[in-house]
Structure formats: structure tokens, C-alpha cells
Design a protein around this motif. Structure first.
Motif, short mmCIF file in Angstrom:
data_model
loop_
_atom_site.label_atom_id
_atom_site.label_comp_id
_atom_site.label_asym_id
_atom_site.label_seq_id
_atom_site.Cartn_x
_atom_site.Cartn_y
_atom_site.Cartn_z
N ASP A 76 0.83 -1.21 0.00
CA ASP A 76 0.00 0.00 0.00
C ASP A 76 0.86 1.26 0.00
OD1 ASP A 76 -2.64 -0.91 -0.18
OD2 ASP A 76 -2.68 -1.44 1.93
N ARG A 150 -5.26 7.46 -6.92
CA ARG A 150 -6.02 6.64 -7.86
C ARG A 150 -6.76 7.50 -8.88
NH1 ARG A 150 -9.08 2.19 -3.98
NH2 ARG A 150 -7.19 1.35 -3.01
N ASP A 216 -2.40 -0.65 -5.50
CA ASP A 216 -1.91 -2.02 -5.58
C ASP A 216 -3.10 -2.96 -5.77
OD1 ASP A 216 -2.93 -1.90 -2.94
OD2 ASP A 216 -1.54 -3.44 -2.26
N SER A 218 -4.96 -5.89 -4.61
CA SER A 218 -5.12 -6.80 -3.47
C SER A 218 -6.41 -7.59 -3.57
CB SER A 218 -5.07 -6.03 -2.15
OG SER A 218 -6.00 -4.96 -2.15
MG LIG Z 1 -4.19 -1.26 -1.51
#
Ligand SMILES: [Mg+2]
Length: 325
Positions: A76, A150, A216, A218
Motif C-alpha cells: 500500500d 487513484r 496495488d 489486493s
Molecule cells: Mg491497496
């Protein structure tokens, strides 16, 4: 058999060494720790918890559990283009986790602290009648404005992923005996990828000022890309044929093409998913840190995620899997 150490004894014996020498940890003797930042830097904070039976398997080796916990958080930080600094940890352990368990758990943290340049600042340890529950809050640093969020993807940007996709989700199947017929070496490779993520801590900070959006992976490529696209107010189109697969994942897919669904929507990849302008030298940056990066698609105006199959037609995907007729 020697008596168990108890909470304070365990902290002194196993956890305090993890904070030895960490600036601001104060030897774990005070009520809280201190974090210093250089002028113009920002503190980046993330928290991730894992629960036995949900995020790791009952009976998994304690050192691997510790490393997965820390690495989820490191992933993260990397996704924000931050450099790891320190972390605090809370452990809720059932009584069956004895001193040896804690010793092995701490050894896993020590190994990863050395590998990733991060140290313990403090935390808490409690007992629970429930499953093992562990939480880390990790701190990183980034130059102010250098964080990658993001929300910056724009139409025309290229969509990239680091490493390979699907190994984590296929690895869970492998680790729980649900990939029969696979070569044992490939099965072990995938199970290892599930148990021990490889957070992209060197690549993430390099993408500061280069990637337009990043996170990331996940919870699965398609679902996470959907989050990125929504935050940016754009659509993403990716090619299933361009997904980077490990040799083991490719073997699984060769046996059962339906596993594409697992690759696209399964979790636990902990790779970086990011976008950048077409003229950004992503290949050069990635080669500099030895991390494979693959262009898998593009950003367009609109909303949502589309996955194209080898004929160029859209796969009937939902965020959680194929939409079955
Ligand atoms: Mg993440």
C-alpha cells in the motif's frame, strides 16, 4: 517445560529488538513513539489487518504470516509512491500461540525489516478467544505532491501492471489442494506466491511524477481497476491476451481456460496497477529496478472496466467473476 514469558516478557524478549535503533521508537519504553520528517515531506499512512482462516490459513508458519502482514502494508505504501519508514502493530492472539509461536513470528518480521528498511515503533498485544488477528499501521514518506493517487488517470493513458497476475489467487487454490494434476514445483511456486507477496517497494517511489494514477492489486485486477477508473472518472479497457502470467499460472490456464476468471478477479496479487501517458518511459524505469512491467490496456472516456478476449470481443465479466448466462 519452562513457564511462558507472559505479555511483558514477550515484548521485551521478542518485540523490543525489532525496535532497537529505530529513531523515535525510544526503545519501546514510553507510551508513544515519535516520527520525524524532513521539510517538504509528507507522512503516508496505511493500515491492514489479517485474520486466521480469512487472509491466511490455519497452521501457516508464523514467520510467513508475519511477513505477509507486513508486506500487505508495504504494498500500500508503494502504491502511493512512498518509501517505507516504520510501523506499529497490534496482535490479538489465542492462548495456543505460545512463546515459540511469537518468537518465530518476530523472526519473520526481523527478516523483512532488514530486507525492506522499516522498523517497529510500537504496538499492543492482547489475548482473544477468537482466531489470530493481526493489524499493522505502516508509515512512509513522500515529497509533498509526489504521492500518486487513484484519481489521475486520463483518456489516452496506458494501463500497466507489475510482475505477474493471478499467482496469489491460484496459489490459494494450490495451498488448499484445489489444483490437482499440476506439477508439484509449479504448485509450490503458486502457494508461495499466495503466502509471501512481493511488494514493489522499489518501483512504487520511482513512479512519483510519472504515473498518473496508481494502486496495488489486493482484491483482484478487474475489481481494483474498476476502483481506479471510478476514482478517475474514466473507463479502462484491457486485453486478456496481454496479461503477464507466470509459467505456473500459464500451465493452469492451459489445463483449464476457465481459470482466467480466477486470474482476472482473484485477490492477493500485491502487484502495482498504474496508468501513465503513452510517452512515459515506463520500460526504462522498470528495467532500472529489475521489476517486470507490462502494458495491458488503455484508458478511455466513459466508465467501468472492459476485458477483451483474443477475438477482441468483451468478456462477460463482473467485478467478482464471469457473468454466467
Ligand atoms: Mg491497496
Amino acid at each position: 517445560m519452562p513457564a511462558e514469558l507472559g505479555e511483558f516478557g514477550r515484548i521485551a524478549r521478542f518485540l523490543a529488538p525489532l525496535a532497537a535503533g529505530a529513531p523515535g521508537a525510544l526503545g519501546l519504553t514510553d507510551d508513544a513513539a515519535l516520527i520525524a520528517l524532513a521539510p517538504g515531506e509528507r507522512l503516508v499512512v496505511t493500515a491492514d489487518a489479517i485474520v486466521e482462516g480469512v487472509h491466511f490459513l490455519p497452521g501457516d508458519a508464523p514467520d510467513l504470516v508475519a511477513r505477509k502482514l507486513l508486506r500487505c502494508n508495504l504494498s500500500d505504501l508503494a502504491a502511493m509512491a512512498a518509501v517505507p519508514v516504520s510501523y506499529v502493530m497490534t496482535m490479538a492472539l489465542p492462548v495456543r500461540c505460545d512463546d515459540l509461536w511469537v518468537e518465530r513470528f518476530a523472526a519473520g518480521l526481523a527478516a523483512d525489516q532488514a530486507e525492506f528498511g522499516i522498523s517497529l515503533l510500537g504496538g499492543d498485544s492482547v489475548s482473544t478467544p477468537g482466531p489470530i488477528t493481526l493489524s499493522i499501521t505502516a508509515f512512509g514518506r513522500v515529497a509533498a505532491g509526489g504521492e500518486v493517487r487513484r484519481s489521475g488517470a486520463r483518456p489516452g493513458d496506458i494501463v500497466y501492471v507489475s510482475g505477474t497476475i493471478g499467482d496469489g489467487a491460484l496459489g490459494l487454490l494450490a495451498a488448499t489442494g484445489r489444483l490437482v494434476g499440476l506439477d508439484p514445483a509449479e504448485r509450490d511456486y503458486l502457494a508461495d506466491r499466495y503466502r509471501l507477496p512481493r511488494p514493489r517497494v522499489t518501483l512504487g517511489p520511482l513512479l512519483s511524477g510519472v504515473a498518473s494514477a496508481m494502486m496495488d492489486i489486493s482484491d483482484g485486477l478487474v475489481g481494483d481497476l474498476d476502483h481506479l477508473a471510478a476514482a478517475s472518472g474514466v473507463a479502462a479497457v484491457i486485453d486478456a491476451t496481454r496479461l503477464p502470467l507466470s509459467t505456473a499460472a500459464a500451465s493452469v490456464m492451459a489445463e483449464d481456460v476457465e481459470r482466467l476468471e480466477t486470474v482476472l478477479t482473484g485477490g492477493d496479487d500485491y502487484e502495482l496497477l498504474f496508468t501513465a501517458a503513452p510517452d512515459a518511459d515506463i520500460a526504462g524505469l522498470a528495467a532500472g529496478v529489475g521489476v517486470p512491467v507490462t502494458a495491458i490496456g488503455r484508458i478511455e472516456a466513459g466508465a467501468g472496466v472492459q476485458v477483451l478476449d483474443r477475438d477482441g470481443g468483451p468478456l462477460p465479466l463482473t467485478r467478482r467473476g464471469f457473468r454466467h448466462a
